[in-house]
Motif scaffolding. Structure first.
Motif, PDB file in Angstrom:
ATOM      1  N   TRP A  18     -26.319  -7.376  -3.233  1.00 34.84           N
ATOM      2  CA  TRP A  18     -25.612  -7.691  -1.989  1.00 34.84           C
ATOM      3  C   TRP A  18     -25.299  -9.176  -1.904  1.00 34.84           C
ATOM      4  N   VAL A  19     -26.219 -10.024  -2.360  1.00 34.38           N
ATOM      5  CA  VAL A  19     -25.970 -11.462  -2.365  1.00 34.38           C
ATOM      6  C   VAL A  19     -24.753 -11.784  -3.237  1.00 34.38           C
ATOM      7  N   ALA A  20     -24.607 -11.058  -4.344  1.00 34.79           N
ATOM      8  CA  ALA A  20     -23.456 -11.279  -5.224  1.00 34.79           C
ATOM      9  C   ALA A  20     -22.166 -10.821  -4.579  1.00 34.79           C
ATOM     10  N   ASN A  21     -22.226  -9.718  -3.818  1.00 39.52           N
ATOM     11  CA  ASN A  21     -21.027  -9.221  -3.130  1.00 39.52           C
ATOM     12  C   ASN A  21     -21.466  -8.299  -1.999  1.00 39.52           C
ATOM     13  N   GLY A  22     -21.309  -8.775  -0.776  1.00 39.14           N
ATOM     14  CA  GLY A  22     -21.757  -8.020   0.386  1.00 39.14           C
ATOM     15  C   GLY A  22     -20.802  -6.958   0.872  1.00 39.14           C
ATOM     16  N   TYR A  23     -19.628  -6.841   0.243  1.00 40.14           N
ATOM     17  CA  TYR A  23     -18.643  -5.854   0.681  1.00 40.14           C
ATOM     18  C   TYR A  23     -18.878  -4.463   0.093  1.00 40.14           C
ATOM     19  N   VAL A  24     -19.591  -4.390  -1.003  1.00 41.56           N
ATOM     20  CA  VAL A  24     -19.724  -3.121  -1.711  1.00 41.56           C
ATOM     21  C   VAL A  24     -20.327  -2.017  -0.852  1.00 41.56           C
TER      22      VAL A  24
ATOM     23  N   LEU B 202     -18.409   1.521  -0.181  1.00 44.18           N
ATOM     24  CA  LEU B 202     -18.982   2.783  -0.663  1.00 44.18           C
ATOM     25  C   LEU B 202     -19.229   3.758   0.484  1.00 44.18           C
ATOM     26  N   SER B 203     -19.599   3.229   1.647  1.00 41.38           N
ATOM     27  CA  SER B 203     -19.879   4.090   2.801  1.00 41.38           C
ATOM     28  C   SER B 203     -18.623   4.477   3.565  1.00 41.38           C
ATOM     29  N   GLY B 204     -17.478   3.925   3.191  1.00 42.64           N
ATOM     30  CA  GLY B 204     -16.220   4.252   3.847  1.00 42.64           C
ATOM     31  C   GLY B 204     -15.941   3.453   5.095  1.00 42.64           C
ATOM     32  N   ARG B 205     -16.772   2.452   5.383  1.00 50.51           N
ATOM     33  CA  ARG B 205     -16.571   1.637   6.584  1.00 50.51           C
ATOM     34  C   ARG B 205     -15.569   0.514   6.380  1.00 50.51           C
ATOM     35  N   ARG B 206     -15.184   0.270   5.152  1.00 52.59           N
ATOM     36  CA  ARG B 206     -14.209  -0.761   4.836  1.00 52.59           C
ATOM     37  C   ARG B 206     -13.273  -0.202   3.768  1.00 52.59           C
ATOM     38  N   PRO B 207     -11.964  -0.404   3.915  1.00 52.87           N
ATOM     39  CA  PRO B 207     -11.032   0.133   2.919  1.00 52.87           C
ATOM     40  C   PRO B 207     -11.087  -0.651   1.611  1.00 52.87           C
ATOM     41  N   VAL B 208     -10.640  -0.018   0.557  1.00 56.48           N
ATOM     42  CA  VAL B 208     -10.573  -0.673  -0.742  1.00 56.48           C
ATOM     43  C   VAL B 208      -9.408  -1.649  -0.751  1.00 56.48           C
ATOM     44  N   ILE B 209      -9.678  -2.882  -1.146  1.00 55.83           N
ATOM     45  CA  ILE B 209      -8.648  -3.915  -1.276  1.00 55.83           C
ATOM     46  C   ILE B 209      -8.437  -4.176  -2.766  1.00 55.83           C
ATOM     47  N   ALA B 210      -7.250  -3.864  -3.248  1.00 54.25           N
ATOM     48  CA  ALA B 210      -6.976  -4.028  -4.671  1.00 54.25           C
ATOM     49  C   ALA B 210      -6.485  -5.446  -4.959  1.00 54.25           C
TER      50      ALA B 210
ATOM     51  N   LEU C 164     -28.646   2.249   0.195  1.00 54.75           N
ATOM     52  CA  LEU C 164     -28.057   0.927   0.011  1.00 54.75           C
ATOM     53  C   LEU C 164     -27.647   0.332   1.354  1.00 54.75           C
ATOM     54  N   THR C 165     -27.061   1.150   2.208  1.00 54.50           N
ATOM     55  CA  THR C 165     -26.642   0.684   3.530  1.00 54.50           C
ATOM     56  C   THR C 165     -27.844   0.237   4.356  1.00 54.50           C
ATOM     57  N   ARG C 166     -28.907   1.014   4.301  1.00 55.54           N
ATOM     58  CA  ARG C 166     -30.104   0.670   5.071  1.00 55.54           C
ATOM     59  C   ARG C 166     -30.738  -0.627   4.583  1.00 55.54           C
ATOM     60  N   VAL C 167     -30.865  -0.779   3.282  1.00 57.11           N
ATOM     61  CA  VAL C 167     -31.528  -1.946   2.713  1.00 57.11           C
ATOM     62  C   VAL C 167     -30.753  -3.225   3.002  1.00 57.11           C
TER      63      VAL C 167
ATOM     64  N   ILE D  55     -20.006   7.919  -8.886  1.00 56.88           N
ATOM     65  CA  ILE D  55     -21.382   7.987  -9.375  1.00 56.88           C
ATOM     66  C   ILE D  55     -22.359   7.783  -8.219  1.00 56.88           C
ATOM     67  N   TRP D  56     -22.051   6.836  -7.335  1.00 56.20           N
ATOM     68  CA  TRP D  56     -22.912   6.624  -6.170  1.00 56.20           C
ATOM     69  C   TRP D  56     -22.913   7.861  -5.277  1.00 56.20           C
ATOM     70  N   ARG D  57     -21.736   8.428  -5.046  1.00 53.61           N
ATOM     71  CA  ARG D  57     -21.659   9.606  -4.171  1.00 53.61           C
ATOM     72  C   ARG D  57     -22.372  10.809  -4.775  1.00 53.61           C
ATOM     73  N   ALA D  58     -22.427  10.857  -6.099  1.00 51.80           N
ATOM     74  CA  ALA D  58     -23.089  11.984  -6.767  1.00 51.80           C
ATOM     75  C   ALA D  58     -24.604  11.839  -6.794  1.00 51.80           C
ATOM     76  N   THR D  59     -25.107  10.701  -6.357  1.00 44.25           N
ATOM     77  CA  THR D  59     -26.554  10.464  -6.319  1.00 44.25           C
ATOM     78  C   THR D  59     -27.041  10.661  -4.892  1.00 44.25           C
TER      79      THR D  59
END
Length: 270
Positions: free
Chosen positions: A195-201, A205-213, A248-251, A237-241
């Motif tokens: 998260w420190v490296a990139n807090g947007y992920v 992944l949770s669908g709360r932010r759109p993908v920016i290409a 991840l969202t909670r942490v 892969i994340w959704r399949a786990t």
């Protein structure tokens, strides 16, 4: 081998064809790029980059793209030659002569994976890392996703260890997901480091932010485009786990945001 892409302009057919490909990449019109790629092949059938362009821009099906990439790999291999492979082994991509071949082989691996030919795709990625252990292309990111998707844990751990100093979001989030899958006590800490490296992920992944290409072929480390690139390649892969995205969202939900955009970096699409 020294003369390939070097010396006087258009000194040999492969160099002349490659010069045409430089024009093709600069062209803004798709039809012009395709025309120039075919012109390059008319000059030299060993111009691997021409096949790469045709795979990306003229192929009408995944099967056609696969055929173009296979032709590109074959052409690149012949252009480098047995002596070149011996000379450049372990340092591929550090020499311009090798890059068309490596681009074609990367494209081939991606298409093979999309077609369900997973082991062949993995084999190409592993072979490219042997040719170029420094991995300027970022092949490790493709391979890590493939290994994670298939549950090849031991091979993935070995790969992660091979590039243990990689601090990109693409690497750190994959480390965190693997730890979560294994119920490792280090999972939460790895998620925080990612998260420190990139807090947007997590938000993407949770669908709360759109993908920016990315709009220019480059990504900003720590930025939304880097997060979008990671989610595009690894979101399934994340959704399949089960429970992974919720964990991840909670942490990361209580962590204090930091300014994005640590630095600009290439997208490894050379």
């Amino acid at each position: 081998m020294a003369g390939l892409f070097g010396g006087a302009k258009d000194a040999d057919p492969i160099s002349a064809a490659q010069n045409v490909m430089y024009q093709a990449w600069d062209a803004t019109d798709r039809r012009e790029r395709i025309r120039l790629a075919k012109q390059a092949l008319a000059i030299s059938s060993l111009c691997a980059d021409a096949y790469v362009l045709l795979a990306e821009e003229e192929a009408r099906s995944v099967e056609q793209a696969l055929a173009f990439y296979r032709l590109g790999v074959e052409a690149g291999q012949k252009a480098i030659g047995p002596e070149g492979f011996k000379e450049y082994a372990g340092h591929f991509w550090g020499f311009l002569e090798t890059r068309p071949y490596m681009r074609a082989r990367q494209g081939l691996a991606v298409v093979l994976w999309a077609m369900g030919q997973h082991q062949e795709a993995i084999g190409h990625c592993q072979a490219m890392l042997e040719l170029n252990p420094n991995d300027n292309q970022g092949i490790r990111y493709l391979l890590s996703g493939y290994l994670l998707a298939l549950g090849h844990t031991d091979a993935l751990k070995q790969l992660l260890g091979q590039f243990e100093d990689d601090g990109t979001a693409m690497w750190l989030y994959t480390r965190a997901l693997l730890a979560f899958r294994e119920n490792s006590p280090a999972a939460d800490k790895l998620a925080e480091e990612a998260w420190v490296a990139n807090g947007y992920v997590p938000e993407i992944l949770s669908g709360r932010r759109p993908v920016i290409a990315s709009r220019d072929g480059y990504i900003t480390l720590g930025g939304e485009d880097e997060a979008g690139e990671y989610a595009k390649d690894n979101g399934a892969i994340w959704r399949a786990t089960p429970g992974a995205i919720e964990w991840l969202t909670r942490v990361t939900s209580t962590l204090v945001p930091r300014p994005p955009g640590r630095s600009a970096g290439g997208k490894w699409k050379q």
